[in-house]
Scaffold this motif. Sequence first.
Motif, PDB file in Angstrom:
ATOM      1  N   MET A  67       0.831  -1.211   0.000  1.00 29.95           N
ATOM      2  CA  MET A  67       0.000   0.000   0.000  1.00 29.95           C
ATOM      3  C   MET A  67       0.862   1.257   0.000  1.00 29.95           C
ATOM      4  O   MET A  67       0.527   2.253  -0.635  1.00 29.95           O
TER       5      MET A  67
ATOM      6  N   VAL C  42      -9.101   4.497  -9.286  1.00 23.75           N
ATOM      7  CA  VAL C  42      -8.253   5.463 -10.004  1.00 23.75           C
ATOM      8  C   VAL C  42      -8.923   6.834 -10.006  1.00 23.75           C
ATOM      9  O   VAL C  42      -8.256   7.852  -9.800  1.00 23.75           O
ATOM     10  N   HIS C  44     -13.056   8.944  -9.507  1.00 24.91           N
ATOM     11  CA  HIS C  44     -14.496   8.904  -9.260  1.00 24.91           C
ATOM     12  C   HIS C  44     -15.053  10.306  -9.427  1.00 24.91           C
ATOM     13  O   HIS C  44     -14.398  11.284  -9.048  1.00 24.91           O
TER      14      HIS C  44
ATOM     15  N   ILE D  16      -9.199  20.019  -7.679  1.00 24.89           N
ATOM     16  CA  ILE D  16      -8.299  18.896  -7.979  1.00 24.89           C
ATOM     17  C   ILE D  16      -7.219  19.309  -8.966  1.00 24.89           C
ATOM     18  O   ILE D  16      -6.042  18.956  -8.808  1.00 24.89           O
ATOM     19  N   ASP D  17      -7.593  20.097  -9.995  1.00 21.34           N
ATOM     20  CA  ASP D  17      -6.602  20.542 -10.978  1.00 21.34           C
ATOM     21  C   ASP D  17      -5.488  21.351 -10.312  1.00 21.34           C
ATOM     22  O   ASP D  17      -4.309  21.180 -10.621  1.00 21.34           O
ATOM     23  N   GLU D  20      -3.321  18.999  -8.342  1.00 19.01           N
ATOM     24  CA  GLU D  20      -2.517  18.130  -9.206  1.00 19.01           C
ATOM     25  C   GLU D  20      -1.326  18.901  -9.786  1.00 19.01           C
ATOM     26  O   GLU D  20      -0.215  18.359  -9.867  1.00 19.01           O
ATOM     27  N   ALA D  43     -15.545  13.965  -5.857  1.00 20.24           N
ATOM     28  CA  ALA D  43     -14.606  13.512  -6.888  1.00 20.24           C
ATOM     29  C   ALA D  43     -13.304  13.082  -6.234  1.00 20.24           C
ATOM     30  O   ALA D  43     -12.920  13.588  -5.183  1.00 20.24           O
ATOM     31  N   HIS D  44     -12.636  12.144  -6.907  1.00 15.05           N
ATOM     32  CA  HIS D  44     -11.349  11.623  -6.444  1.00 15.05           C
ATOM     33  C   HIS D  44     -10.488  11.320  -7.652  1.00 15.05           C
ATOM     34  O   HIS D  44     -11.007  10.852  -8.675  1.00 15.05           O
ATOM     35  N   VAL D  45      -9.196  11.602  -7.555  1.00 11.74           N
ATOM     36  CA  VAL D  45      -8.249  11.094  -8.557  1.00 11.74           C
ATOM     37  C   VAL D  45      -7.017  10.527  -7.853  1.00 11.74           C
ATOM     38  O   VAL D  45      -6.592  11.022  -6.821  1.00 11.74           O
ATOM     39  N   ARG D  46      -6.480   9.476  -8.450  1.00 12.00           N
ATOM     40  CA  ARG D  46      -5.174   8.948  -8.029  1.00 12.00           C
ATOM     41  C   ARG D  46      -4.204   9.173  -9.166  1.00 12.00           C
ATOM     42  O   ARG D  46      -4.369   8.618 -10.253  1.00 12.00           O
ATOM     43  N   MET D  47      -3.195  10.025  -8.938  1.00 11.63           N
ATOM     44  CA  MET D  47      -2.191  10.285  -9.967  1.00 11.63           C
ATOM     45  C   MET D  47      -1.376   9.005 -10.207  1.00 11.63           C
ATOM     46  O   MET D  47      -1.173   8.208  -9.290  1.00 11.63           O
ATOM     47  N   ASP D  48      -0.907   8.829 -11.440  1.00 13.20           N
ATOM     48  CA  ASP D  48      -0.153   7.609 -11.771  1.00 13.20           C
ATOM     49  C   ASP D  48       1.035   7.456 -10.824  1.00 13.20           C
ATOM     50  O   ASP D  48       1.816   8.388 -10.630  1.00 13.20           O
ATOM     51  N   TRP D  51       0.603   6.091  -4.084  1.00 11.20           N
ATOM     52  CA  TRP D  51       0.358   4.917  -3.241  1.00 11.20           C
ATOM     53  C   TRP D  51      -1.111   4.487  -3.294  1.00 11.20           C
ATOM     54  O   TRP D  51      -2.019   5.314  -3.177  1.00 11.20           O
ATOM     55  N   ILE D  52      -1.305   3.175  -3.373  1.00 13.15           N
ATOM     56  CA  ILE D  52      -2.651   2.610  -3.349  1.00 13.15           C
ATOM     57  C   ILE D  52      -3.288   2.812  -1.966  1.00 13.15           C
ATOM     58  O   ILE D  52      -4.486   3.062  -1.847  1.00 13.15           O
ATOM     59  N   GLY D  53      -2.477   2.703  -0.931  1.00 15.14           N
ATOM     60  CA  GLY D  53      -2.992   2.850   0.436  1.00 15.14           C
ATOM     61  C   GLY D  53      -3.469   4.254   0.748  1.00 15.14           C
ATOM     62  O   GLY D  53      -4.111   4.498   1.774  1.00 15.14           O
ATOM     63  N   SER D  54      -3.158   5.189  -0.139  1.00 15.73           N
ATOM     64  CA  SER D  54      -3.543   6.579   0.080  1.00 15.73           C
ATOM     65  C   SER D  54      -4.897   6.948  -0.511  1.00 15.73           C
ATOM     66  O   SER D  54      -5.389   8.060  -0.289  1.00 15.73           O
ATOM     67  N   ILE D  55      -5.508   6.040  -1.250  1.00 17.79           N
ATOM     68  CA  ILE D  55      -6.854   6.297  -1.776  1.00 17.79           C
ATOM     69  C   ILE D  55      -7.787   6.581  -0.597  1.00 17.79           C
ATOM     70  O   ILE D  55      -8.439   7.630  -0.510  1.00 17.79           O
ATOM     71  N   GLY D 120       2.390  11.832  -0.113  1.00 15.27           N
ATOM     72  CA  GLY D 120       3.752  12.271   0.188  1.00 15.27           C
ATOM     73  C   GLY D 120       3.987  12.301   1.683  1.00 15.27           C
ATOM     74  O   GLY D 120       3.301  11.634   2.449  1.00 15.27           O
TER      75      GLY D 120
END
Lengths: 136, 136, 136, 136
Positions: A67, C42, C44, D16-17, D20, D43-48, D51-55, D120
């Motif tokens: 994670m 990713v 939503h 979000i923009d 980002e 709304a949610h975004v995960r930048m490429d 961390w997955i655990g940070s969603i 981060g």
Amino acid sequence: MLQQQSVSLDEARRIIDAAEAKAREIGSASNIAVVDAGGNLVAHVRMDGAWIGSIDIAINKAFTARMFDTATKDLAAMAQPGAPFYGIQQSNHGRIMVFAGGMPVLRGNQVVGAVGVSGGTGEQDQTVVEAALTGF
Amino acid sequence: MLQQQSVSLDEARRIIDAAEAKAREIGSASNIAVVDAGGNLVAHVRMDGAWIGSIDIAINKAFTARMFDTATKDLAAMAQPGAPFYGIQQSNHGRIMVFAGGMPVLRGNQVVGAVGVSGGTGEQDQTVVEAALTGF
Amino acid sequence: MLQQQSVSLDEARRIIDAAEAKAREIGSASNIAVVDAGGNLVAHVRMDGAWIGSIDIAINKAFTARMFDTATKDLAAMAQPGAPFYGIQQSNHGRIMVFAGGMPVLRGNQVVGAVGVSGGTGEQDQTVVEAALTGF
Amino acid sequence: MLQQQSVSLDEARRIIDAAEAKAREIGSASNIAVVDAGGNLVAHVRMDGAWIGSIDIAINKAFTARMFDTATKDLAAMAQPGAPFYGIQQSNHGRIMVFAGGMPVLRGNQVVGAVGVSGGTGEQDQTVVEAALTGF
């Protein structure tokens, strides 16, 4: 499109074999779990006599290491009272384990999975998880 | 005093090997899990390409088969609307799986553990879990 | 080592844009979610006025479509009383959604992620999720 | 009658923009989430590469900032052992995040939503979430 490499079942088994050999050597009956690049379980074993309560911990140490792409022992320091990530244990539905025994599996500098070990002292679990990585 | 026999890790591995061979033969990438006499996980593997959502199902089919010492496919009939155990799915924190693929492991007439298989159709999972028992 | 392709954030946004355009066209305020190859979120969005209770459903429809590499509407038939996967809803900690609106995202025949839509009737959600895939 | 203003999806996207852009500038791949006045995800975004655990953490930092109309970094001090809100982390089904990266969104002195950033260090997340607010 993102390109992601991820551990196969064969690789997970080699990782587990290396961990098991070390666990036997140091006399620390362990649960050993491997997750893939998505944090999902690939394989798990509980050595005879290992704590039942460590099944979940081993799986979640592996999950945690993926994670945050970090050794769970390094997360431990950051999750103490007063430290920057104090409270991270509550996140991810209680699956974050902040003590030694979980390590990411890397190929080059891409994280391709993670291993978690639970059953002994923090030091023993860490010894076993480091041995696990030599199986990869 | 109760005497309880329970599958060892070595036995769990032989069970998994037998399941995996059959799964490969019929082309049904599977998750395979073995629990002990206490219903607690001994070992799990996810074959390459098997559904991620089946990790949990395989483990819980094995759990279910030991919780009620019965094949999960037999529980299916009893858990339908109007049937005597309708609602049993809500029990045990949602871990009861009422479809084919979970079987108790017996020595003589003592249940010593259970196996769960998930990844194919109900028929495929049942074929694989029956093969798993031949490994014991 | 397994090789896995997975949707990027840019691709997730194009998928969402296509879904949103269709949702607006048919007047169905929707939640739209995209998960990666590991089933992890990713991106939503909730369109203004869409149901709050559909946030979770959209995310879990996407999760479900990746967990079993299948359209959630096809899972619906299999999860009915008497059908082979009746009870699958209990698995994966209650995250399995067995009604229309979730679809896997494919490149060639590899599943690289999934989309989930929730906010309208099953038919509307299915119309929107199919439009979503044209954005990929 | 209460009048409540709340961020729209368009506003969430501008927030979000801005986040980002800053995250990219400082090289901190982030999860960014915006909740409305009800604490529910817009709304949610995960930048490429984030961390997955940070969603979960980003979404819950935003949730927390709205639940108590406060910056999560200010909550951190109050949630330490011996401090007045020690234990608040257990409330709200474990969704309260007590470290930097979550901020309420204000119009005048009404809270109309909140933003959460995770990926981060605490300092980086705080930098990104403060930039997020400039997008509003």
